[in-house]
Structures are given as C-alpha cells and as structure tokens.
Design an enzyme around this catalytic site. Sequence first.
Site, PDB file in Angstrom:
ATOM      1  N   LYS A  13       7.527   3.087   0.252  1.00  0.00           N
ATOM      2  CA  LYS A  13       8.685   2.186   0.128  1.00  0.00           C
ATOM      3  C   LYS A  13       8.339   0.843   0.744  1.00  0.00           C
ATOM      4  CE  LYS A  13       9.972   2.066   4.613  1.00  0.00           C
ATOM      5  NZ  LYS A  13      10.082   0.837   5.417  1.00  0.00           N
ATOM      6  N   PRO A  94      -1.161   4.455   4.271  1.00  0.00           N
ATOM      7  CA  PRO A  94      -1.567   4.364   5.677  1.00  0.00           C
ATOM      8  C   PRO A  94      -0.386   4.514   6.625  1.00  0.00           C
ATOM      9  CG  PRO A  94      -1.587   2.199   4.650  1.00  0.00           C
ATOM     10  CD  PRO A  94      -1.332   3.171   3.552  1.00  0.00           C
ATOM     11  N   ALA A  97       2.494   1.525   9.191  1.00  0.00           N
ATOM     12  CA  ALA A  97       2.375   0.407   8.261  1.00  0.00           C
ATOM     13  C   ALA A  97       3.732  -0.120   7.811  1.00  0.00           C
ATOM     14  CB  ALA A  97       1.562   0.829   7.035  1.00  0.00           C
ATOM     15  N   GLY A  98       4.808   0.650   8.037  1.00  0.00           N
ATOM     16  CA  GLY A  98       6.109   0.257   7.511  1.00  0.00           C
ATOM     17  C   GLY A  98       6.289   0.607   6.055  1.00  0.00           C
ATOM     18  N   LEU A  99       5.418   1.488   5.527  1.00  0.00           N
ATOM     19  CA  LEU A  99       5.457   1.875   4.122  1.00  0.00           C
ATOM     20  C   LEU A  99       6.158   3.214   3.897  1.00  0.00           C
ATOM     21  CD1 LEU A  99       1.841   0.775   3.160  1.00  0.00           C
ATOM     22  CD2 LEU A  99       3.962  -0.234   2.290  1.00  0.00           C
ATOM     23  N   GLY A 101       5.367   6.345   4.620  1.00  0.00           N
ATOM     24  CA  GLY A 101       4.576   7.459   4.093  1.00  0.00           C
ATOM     25  C   GLY A 101       5.084   8.824   4.526  1.00  0.00           C
ATOM     26  N   GLY A 102       5.407   8.966   5.807  1.00  0.00           N
ATOM     27  CA  GLY A 102       5.918  10.250   6.291  1.00  0.00           C
ATOM     28  C   GLY A 102       7.255  10.596   5.663  1.00  0.00           C
ATOM     29  N   SER A 103       8.118   9.603   5.519  1.00  0.00           N
ATOM     30  CA  SER A 103       9.416   9.828   4.890  1.00  0.00           C
ATOM     31  C   SER A 103       9.249  10.195   3.416  1.00  0.00           C
ATOM     32  CB  SER A 103      10.282   8.572   5.016  1.00  0.00           C
ATOM     33  OG  SER A 103      10.552   8.275   6.366  1.00  0.00           O
ATOM     34  N   ASP A 135      14.546   6.916   6.856  1.00  0.00           N
ATOM     35  CA  ASP A 135      14.083   6.458   5.548  1.00  0.00           C
ATOM     36  C   ASP A 135      13.992   7.585   4.520  1.00  0.00           C
ATOM     37  OD1 ASP A 135      13.858   3.836   6.363  1.00  0.00           O
ATOM     38  OD2 ASP A 135      11.710   3.952   6.788  1.00  0.00           O
TER      39      ASP A 135
END
Length: 281
Positions: A13, A94, A97-99, A101-103, A135
């Site tokens: 995201k 990564p 990163a604020g992307l 990924g875990g969510s 998220d």
Amino acid sequence: MHTDVLYLLAPAKLNLTLDVLGRRADGYHELCSIMASASLYDEIDLAPAREISLTWEGCMPAPRPEKNTAYLAARAFFAQTGQACRIHINKRIPGQAGLGGGSADAAAVLRGLQRLYGGIEDEALFSLARAIGADVPFCLLGGCALAEGIGEKLTPLPAPQLHLVLLKGRGGVSTPALFRSLALPLPHPDTPAALAALSGPAERLAPFLQNALEGPATSLLPEIGRLKARLLAAGALAAFMTGSGACVAGLFPSESAARAALPGFADVPFHTVCRTGAFAV
C-alpha cells in the site's frame, strides 16, 4: 498440484496523503490518509493443515511467528473457526518502508482462509483485521480509500492509475519510535484538494501528494530527503514518503517515463517501478 493450495498476491500500500490530526486519549494518533494498493507484491502459498505453521524466504529475515502478522491472522481465524493452515511467504515488499508489507500478508491470509474454508462473513473478517493492525483493514479492502481514525475507518474511492518509482535506502524507520518523537501540530496536507484531483491527470494530483510524517522521519533518517531530491531531479512530478517511511515514491507522467528514470537509481538498495490500481489477489 494440490487443488486446496492457494497462491495469493499481497499488494503493498501507498499513502498518497497522510495527515496527523492529533493524539487520542488511548495513546494512538488520529490520522487521515488517502491509501492506494500498489503493484508490488509478497507471494503467499496457503494450504489446509491441522496446525498453523509459517515458512519464509525473500528480502527480509523471518520474524518469530508470534511477531508475524500473517501468523497472527491465521491464529485469529483459527480462534473463530478451528481451521488451521500452512503458510509460506516469498517476501518482496521491504520492511520498515511504510509499504504495509506485514499488513498485506495478514490481509491475504485472512482472505485466503475465507476462500479455503468459508464459515466467516466479511464483517467478521474485517473485525479480525482491525484487531491485528491499523493497515490490515485497508489491505483487505484494496484499491483506494480514504482511511480515518487510526486507519480502520475506510471510505472506498475510485482507484487512480499512477506510475511511480519506489526507492528505499539501507535504513528503516521504526513506526513506534517515530510516533513517540512527534511534536504536534504537524503541517497538514490538503486532503480535500487531493480527493478532488484523484480522478484527474497525474499533473493535477502531484502538488497534493504530501505526508505529515515526512519531516519527522527525515530528521531520524536523512537519506529520505536525499532520495526525494534525486527523484525530483530525475523528472518526477512529485516525490513523497509513504506511511512512516522509509520508502520514497516518485510520481511520473507515464510508465515509460518511470522506467526510463529507474536505471539512475541502480545504486539504491531497493528500487522498482509500480503502479496504483485495483488488483485481483
């Protein structure tokens, strides 16, 4: 091939805007953000099993299962239904990163378990998502949405087709450490203007792609500012940090323009082209 094995994509995201409105009585921060799914994915294999297990490969070391959001999602589903699974993640998004990924992984596991077993309605699934992380509900919804509260109050929006270069250097930003460091108030993005520009050309949206956390995060990790400057110098219409960092996105007018700029960032540890949109997972 086992017919019960699901092969899932978990899209990253992006926060096209992120505003911090204030600190709540429970210690969390009230946020307002336009969030969009991006064509950068973790790959997840999900299979029925008698107990929950997790294996892992890719760009990050595997966390302990009890700290892994995908494992926590499976455990929450098991508590509701008694159904377990085997999870394998190929990690391409990564960390720090604020992307999201875990969510994204947690949301994919919830949706995959719903497909494998049934027995749980969407409303209950979103309730599990909210309990796992702020998220996760957006990652379960996908596409584009206005996220409010701590991120769990979602208003779906038309998904724009934006072409971006994503960069992340060697450092990361700890979300808890960043929020502990905040001195409010922070500058506010113009969220209404961004919403109005969302369905128009990229050039119209570009001035409103702003993140209130970018200044504080750059103070902790100056390379965020350096990557942003490089994207603008390479012809990006706008450059902005996503989430709590440390990934920086550069908006380009077309996919070809983004791909033409990418070789100039070969020295950056993580660099890729992506687009936003509504993606089947």
